[in-house]
Write a protein that holds these residues in place. Structure first.
Motif, PDB file in Angstrom:
ATOM      1  N   ARG A 133       0.859  -1.187   0.000  1.00 52.52           N
ATOM      2  CA  ARG A 133       0.000   0.000   0.000  1.00 52.52           C
ATOM      3  C   ARG A 133       0.890   1.229   0.000  1.00 52.52           C
ATOM      4  NH1 ARG A 133      -4.942  -1.960  -1.259  1.00 52.52           N
ATOM      5  NH2 ARG A 133      -6.045  -2.945   0.469  1.00 52.52           N
ATOM      6  N   PRO A 149      -6.421  -2.241   5.968  1.00 52.51           N
ATOM      7  CA  PRO A 149      -6.630  -1.764   4.592  1.00 52.51           C
ATOM      8  C   PRO A 149      -5.522  -0.836   4.095  1.00 52.51           C
ATOM      9  CG  PRO A 149      -8.659  -1.589   5.840  1.00 52.51           C
ATOM     10  CD  PRO A 149      -7.579  -1.968   6.809  1.00 52.51           C
ATOM     11  N   TRP A 157       0.984  -7.155   8.775  1.00 54.90           N
ATOM     12  CA  TRP A 157      -0.173  -7.273   7.864  1.00 54.90           C
ATOM     13  C   TRP A 157      -0.461  -8.747   7.570  1.00 54.90           C
ATOM     14  CZ3 TRP A 157       0.298  -8.990   2.614  1.00 54.90           C
ATOM     15  CH2 TRP A 157      -0.918  -9.014   1.917  1.00 54.90           C
ATOM     16  N   LEU A 325     -10.944  -5.209  11.425  1.00 56.01           N
ATOM     17  CA  LEU A 325     -12.203  -5.802  10.938  1.00 56.01           C
ATOM     18  C   LEU A 325     -13.367  -4.852  11.213  1.00 56.01           C
ATOM     19  CD1 LEU A 325     -13.448  -9.421  11.657  1.00 56.01           C
ATOM     20  CD2 LEU A 325     -14.960  -7.483  11.782  1.00 56.01           C
ATOM     21  N   ALA A 328     -12.893  -1.446   9.315  1.00 60.16           N
ATOM     22  CA  ALA A 328     -12.941  -1.531   7.840  1.00 60.16           C
ATOM     23  C   ALA A 328     -14.359  -1.794   7.358  1.00 60.16           C
ATOM     24  CB  ALA A 328     -12.020  -2.646   7.340  1.00 60.16           C
ATOM     25  N   LEU A 387     -24.430  -4.885  -5.958  1.00 62.59           N
ATOM     26  CA  LEU A 387     -22.977  -4.733  -5.794  1.00 62.59           C
ATOM     27  C   LEU A 387     -22.341  -4.161  -7.052  1.00 62.59           C
ATOM     28  CD1 LEU A 387     -22.187  -8.095  -3.945  1.00 62.59           C
ATOM     29  CD2 LEU A 387     -22.233  -5.807  -2.955  1.00 62.59           C
ATOM     30  N   ILE A 392     -19.585   0.020  -4.293  1.00 60.17           N
ATOM     31  CA  ILE A 392     -19.283   0.947  -3.206  1.00 60.17           C
ATOM     32  C   ILE A 392     -17.819   1.387  -3.187  1.00 60.17           C
ATOM     33  CG2 ILE A 392     -21.174   0.150  -1.740  1.00 60.17           C
ATOM     34  CD1 ILE A 392     -19.016  -1.220  -0.015  1.00 60.17           C
ATOM     35  N   PHE A 397      -8.926  -0.137  -2.911  1.00 56.21           N
ATOM     36  CA  PHE A 397      -7.994   0.764  -2.225  1.00 56.21           C
ATOM     37  C   PHE A 397      -6.712   0.711  -3.050  1.00 56.21           C
ATOM     38  CE2 PHE A 397     -10.079  -1.025   1.845  1.00 56.21           C
ATOM     39  CZ  PHE A 397     -11.167  -0.216   1.686  1.00 56.21           C
ATOM     40  N   HIS A 399      -3.225   0.009  -4.482  1.00 56.09           N
ATOM     41  CA  HIS A 399      -2.101  -0.900  -4.234  1.00 56.09           C
ATOM     42  C   HIS A 399      -0.824  -0.103  -4.531  1.00 56.09           C
ATOM     43  CE1 HIS A 399      -4.318  -4.982  -4.564  1.00 56.09           C
ATOM     44  NE2 HIS A 399      -5.213  -4.039  -4.369  1.00 56.09           N
ATOM     45  N   VAL A 459     -15.779  -6.478  -7.267  1.00 56.45           N
ATOM     46  CA  VAL A 459     -16.291  -5.559  -6.238  1.00 56.45           C
ATOM     47  C   VAL A 459     -15.549  -5.732  -4.916  1.00 56.45           C
ATOM     48  CG1 VAL A 459     -18.604  -5.388  -7.213  1.00 56.45           C
ATOM     49  CG2 VAL A 459     -18.177  -7.079  -5.458  1.00 56.45           C
ATOM     50  N   ARG A 465      -4.773  -8.627  -1.627  1.00 53.07           N
ATOM     51  CA  ARG A 465      -5.487  -7.636  -0.833  1.00 53.07           C
ATOM     52  C   ARG A 465      -7.003  -7.798  -0.917  1.00 53.07           C
ATOM     53  NH1 ARG A 465      -2.992  -4.085   2.906  1.00 53.07           N
ATOM     54  NH2 ARG A 465      -0.827  -4.037   2.320  1.00 53.07           N
ATOM     55  N   CYS A 467     -10.813  -8.422  -0.377  1.00 58.86           N
ATOM     56  CA  CYS A 467     -11.535  -8.216   0.891  1.00 58.86           C
ATOM     57  C   CYS A 467     -11.710  -9.535   1.663  1.00 58.86           C
ATOM     58  CB  CYS A 467     -12.909  -7.616   0.577  1.00 58.86           C
ATOM     59  SG  CYS A 467     -13.962  -7.490   2.029  1.00 58.86           S
ATOM     60  N   PRO A 468     -11.188  -9.615   2.894  1.00 59.21           N
ATOM     61  CA  PRO A 468     -11.362 -10.856   3.664  1.00 59.21           C
ATOM     62  C   PRO A 468     -12.794 -11.030   4.174  1.00 59.21           C
ATOM     63  CG  PRO A 468     -10.185  -9.217   4.977  1.00 59.21           C
ATOM     64  CD  PRO A 468     -10.387  -8.606   3.624  1.00 59.21           C
ATOM     65  N   GLY A 469     -13.620  -9.971   4.066  1.00 65.92           N
ATOM     66  CA  GLY A 469     -15.001 -10.060   4.569  1.00 65.92           C
ATOM     67  C   GLY A 469     -15.986 -10.537   3.511  1.00 65.92           C
TER      68      GLY A 469
HETATM   69  C1  HEM Z   1     -20.421  -5.007   0.558  1.00 61.92           C
HETATM   70  C2  HEM Z   1     -19.455  -5.123   1.424  1.00 61.92           C
HETATM   71  C3  HEM Z   1     -17.985  -4.990   1.136  1.00 61.92           C
HETATM   72  C4  HEM Z   1     -17.326  -4.640  -0.015  1.00 61.92           C
HETATM   73  C5  HEM Z   1     -17.936  -4.315  -1.382  1.00 61.92           C
HETATM   74  C6  HEM Z   1     -15.914  -4.631   0.296  1.00 61.92           C
HETATM   75  C7  HEM Z   1     -14.922  -4.307  -0.619  1.00 61.92           C
HETATM   76  C8  HEM Z   1     -13.581  -4.227  -0.309  1.00 61.92           C
HETATM   77  C9  HEM Z   1     -12.555  -3.788  -1.223  1.00 61.92           C
HETATM   78  C10 HEM Z   1     -12.790  -3.347  -2.667  1.00 61.92           C
HETATM   79  C11 HEM Z   1     -11.365  -3.841  -0.569  1.00 61.92           C
HETATM   80  C12 HEM Z   1      -9.992  -3.449  -1.128  1.00 61.92           C
HETATM   81  C13 HEM Z   1      -9.345  -4.621  -1.829  1.00 61.92           C
HETATM   82  C14 HEM Z   1      -8.086  -4.230  -2.572  1.00 61.92           C
HETATM   83  O1  HEM Z   1      -7.351  -3.366  -2.106  1.00 61.92           O
HETATM   84  O2  HEM Z   1      -7.804  -4.786  -3.659  1.00 61.92           O
HETATM   85  C15 HEM Z   1     -11.634  -4.311   0.780  1.00 61.92           C
HETATM   86  C16 HEM Z   1     -10.656  -4.496   1.750  1.00 61.92           C
HETATM   87  C17 HEM Z   1     -10.927  -4.913   3.024  1.00 61.92           C
HETATM   88  N1  HEM Z   1     -12.161  -5.280   3.540  1.00 61.92           N
HETATM   89 FE1  HEM Z   1     -13.937  -5.230   2.553  1.00 61.92          FE
HETATM   90  N2  HEM Z   1     -15.734  -4.990   1.599  1.00 61.92           N
HETATM   91  C18 HEM Z   1     -16.969  -5.223   2.157  1.00 61.92           C
HETATM   92  C19 HEM Z   1     -17.230  -5.645   3.448  1.00 61.92           C
HETATM   93  C20 HEM Z   1     -16.265  -5.978   4.372  1.00 61.92           C
HETATM   94  C21 HEM Z   1     -16.532  -6.614   5.645  1.00 61.92           C
HETATM   95  C22 HEM Z   1     -17.924  -7.032   6.148  1.00 61.92           C
HETATM   96  C23 HEM Z   1     -15.321  -6.758   6.267  1.00 61.92           C
HETATM   97  C24 HEM Z   1     -14.992  -7.370   7.607  1.00 61.92           C
HETATM   98  C25 HEM Z   1     -15.742  -8.230   8.220  1.00 61.92           C
HETATM   99  C26 HEM Z   1     -14.301  -6.204   5.398  1.00 61.92           C
HETATM  100  C27 HEM Z   1     -12.969  -6.143   5.695  1.00 61.92           C
HETATM  101  C28 HEM Z   1     -11.995  -5.666   4.845  1.00 61.92           C
HETATM  102  C29 HEM Z   1     -10.577  -5.539   5.204  1.00 61.92           C
HETATM  103  C30 HEM Z   1      -9.955  -5.863   6.556  1.00 61.92           C
HETATM  104  C31 HEM Z   1      -9.907  -5.071   4.055  1.00 61.92           C
HETATM  105  C32 HEM Z   1      -8.417  -4.776   3.905  1.00 61.92           C
HETATM  106  C33 HEM Z   1      -7.707  -5.972   3.292  1.00 61.92           C
HETATM  107  C34 HEM Z   1      -6.209  -5.736   3.059  1.00 61.92           C
HETATM  108  O3  HEM Z   1      -5.796  -4.624   2.762  1.00 61.92           O
HETATM  109  O4  HEM Z   1      -5.452  -6.721   3.160  1.00 61.92           O
HETATM  110  N3  HEM Z   1     -14.912  -5.758   4.248  1.00 61.92           N
HETATM  111  N4  HEM Z   1     -12.989  -4.546   0.916  1.00 61.92           N
END
Ligand code: HEM
Length: 538
Positions: A133, A149, A157, A325, A328, A387, A392, A397, A399, A459, A465, A467-469
């Motif tokens: 990042r 994130p 990380w 968690l 984010a 979606l 959204i 984010f 890279h 999405v 990277r 999304c783990p969620g």
């Molecule tokens: C509709 C719901 C969600 C969408 C569309 C979404 C989408 C994303 C996207 C686009 C990224 C960036 C990935 C990248 O950099 O390539 C991300 C990262 C992340 N999301 Fe989600 N997310 C959602 C819900 C959640 C939920 C529910 C959680 C936790 C329970 C979560 C936890 C995270 C975390 C911790 C990261 C950072 C990962 C990293 O940088 O290693 N997200 N998410």
């Protein structure tokens, strides 16, 4: 409990900083390049030299960088990047410059990938190079590098990712189904109580689910201290990331200036922001430890993981993963479900079709459940379209690269900021005809069966990277949409004279894309639906 943080004073500092143009949202980039005093002139001169040196270094090895609009000397393309919905501009640029473009701001190279192939080739296949990042000088000063994130791709990380991947894998996501249902029932009840502000109701639902998963903590209101801290923290990080919002981000050498020098108030702000971050990390975990010691702890990722923690470093890694968690995830479902409400108000035919399908399965005499999913393809398609349509996080984010790279004959220097424009991929009219129209049917085949489209993973981001969620979202979104549509009816709100209040249906944002505030009427579909909601929360 961690050290008490004076949030009121932090908010006042943010306000003061905004007034002093240290921190503004949305900012005018010109504010930061117009010298207003001799000291500013000195900063600008030093900044110019810094940028020219950086620019030369980035041009080094003879190959040209990907094409893009020509920028101005020193500030580069700063003025070409819109402060709102920049993904639309990048998508337009793709028509002129192709699937991979590059621009530059104050010497920082920004590469934008606009096709699934470019993303697969670089962010997925070369994840070892493309998963860092970018760091912003203000983030470094505020010591926000722990937040997953925006964390560098370092050991901490990796430890955090491992903890979240384990706790949020598909089989674990299944065990949260009863909780998702219970929290959605509460949401339904709050929505029909008509507080007049459904966004508040959605925010409470969102934090209640996340805090329950992470800490087994019951959120009673939106004023909950842990919830407010996490929300303040995330909003601050988003504001500080906006291009041009903090002078120190554009002229990093400012961070070395002594604290007593005029114009370095951003350092005070950074110190207080650091305390805010520490509270997000430590506050809720301290609560869990206390609950465990007095026997009141509920099942959660924290309780599970604390049993395996033996060292202070392991505990810190865990606190960081869980803090990441809940912070984010704090806005994501709010944005998606607000979009759902907007769609239902603007497109009554979508509401009608989904309710018809649900009634066919439940007979209108019971609430839908996960077991019904295979009989509800239109509902699944509606979730996917939600979606896609107004994704959204259209740019995910950013890279960053940790090594020089060459792709398709273009040079991508080490330290480049790489953004994948999901919007241009999921709004490509050759793949998604009439891409701006909300059309769940595009995810169904001629027999009405749901189509599994791998590009839709866009999405959730890319490579290491991603999304783990995402598995949680799959479970959470389906049941929320099914329960909302089976029990409630959405329509335009009416004013005191009985006239419909118009709904624009516009969206805004630069990192998170969300609907602009709108009013709507939310009522139970009928008496039977009202009874089902009441019975579910009793
Ligand atoms: C509709 C719901 C969600 C969408 C569309 C979404 C989408 C994303 C996207 C686009 C990224 C960036 C990935 C990248 O950099 O390539 C991300 C990262 C992340 N999301 Fe989600 N997310 C959602 C819900 C959640 C939920 C529910 C959680 C936790 C329970 C979560 C936890 C995270 C975390 C911790 C990261 C950072 C990962 C990293 O940088 O290693 N997200 N998410």
């Amino acid at each position: 409990m961690g050290a008490e943080v004076d949030f009121k004073s932090i908010r006042q500092d943010v306000k003061k900083a905004r007034e002093n143009r240290l921190f503004s949202s949305p900012p005018s980039p010109l504010i930061y390049i117009m010298p207003t005093s001799y000291s500013n002139l000195f900063f600008l001169g030093a900044g110019l030299i810094f940028c020219i040196v950086l620019h030369r270094r980035r041009q080094r090895n003879g190959l040209s960088r990907p094409p893009g609009p020509r920028g101005l000397p020193v500030i580069g393309n700063l003025l070409d990047i819109p402060k709102e919905r920049s993904w639309l501009t990048y998508s337009e640029w793709a028509k002129t410059y192709g699937d991979i473009i590059s621009i530059e701001v104050f010497g920082q190279v920004i590469v934008v990938l606009q096709s699934p192939k470019a993303v697969r080739d670089l962010l997925d296949k070369k994840g070892a190079i493309y998963s860092d990042r970018p760091t912003l000088p203000f983030y470094e000063l505020a010591k926000w590098g722990w937040f997953l994130p925006m964390a560098r791709s370092d050991d901490q990380w990796r430890a955090g990712r491992r903890a979240l991947e384990r706790g949020l894998r598909p089989s674990s996501a299944l065990q949260y189904r009863p909780m998702f249902k219970a929290r959605t029932h509460e949401l339904l009840q709050r929505l029909i109580a008509q507080s007049g502000n459904f966004k508040d109701d959605l925010e409470q639902y969102e934090s209640a689910t996340n805090m329950s998963i992470a800490y087994g903590y019951d959120v009673q209101s939106n004023d909950d201290k842990f919830v407010k801290t996490a929300r303040d923290f995330v909003r601050m990080t988003q504001q500080a990331a906006l291009p041009g919002s903090m002078l120190v981000n554009d002229l990093p050498f400012l961070k070395y200036l002594p604290d007593w020098l005029p114009g370095t108030g951003f350092k005070v702000l950074a110190k207080k922001s650091c305390e805010l971050g520490e509270e997000v990390i430590n506050g809720p975990l301290e609560f869990v430890k206390e609950a465990m010691s007095n026997g009141t702890a509920k099942l959660s990722l924290a309780v599970d993981a604390l049993r395996e923690v033996h060292t202070a470093k392991q505990e810190r890694d865990l606190a960081i993963a869980l803090g990441s968690l809940h912070a984010a995830a704090s806005d994501s479902m709010v944005a998606v479900l607000s979009s759902l409400f907007l769609v239902l108000v603007l497109h009554p035919s979508v509401q009608e079709k989904a309710q018809k399908e649900l009634d066919r399965v439940t007979g209108g005499t019971r609430l839908p459940d996960y077991e019904d999913r295979s009989s509800l393809p239109y509902l699944d398609a509606l979730c996917k379209e939600l979606l896609r349509w107004q994704m959204i996080a259209p740019l995910a984010f950013p890279h960053a690269t940790i090594e020089d790279d060459v792709y398709d004959g273009y040079f991508i220097p080490k330290g480049s900021l790489v953004m994948a424009n999901g919007w241009s991929m999921l709004h490509d009219p050759t793949q998604y005809p009439e891409p701006d129209t909300f059309k769940p049917e595009r995810h169904l085949n001629a027999d009405g069966a749901f189509i599994d489209d791998p590009t839709m993973n866009t999405v959730f981001g890319f490579g290491k990277r991603i999304c783990p969620g995402r598995h949680l979202v799959d479970q959470k979104l389906f049941i929320a949409v099914a329960l909302v549509l089976s029990t409630l009816t959405f329509a335009k709100a009416k004013d005191a004279n009985g006239n419909e209040i118009p709904v624009e249906g516009t969206f805004s944002g630069n990192i998170l894309n969300q609907p602009d505030p709108f009013q709507c009427s939310i009522v139970p579909r009928n008496q039977a639906a009202l009874q089902l909601i009441t019975a579910a929360v009793e």
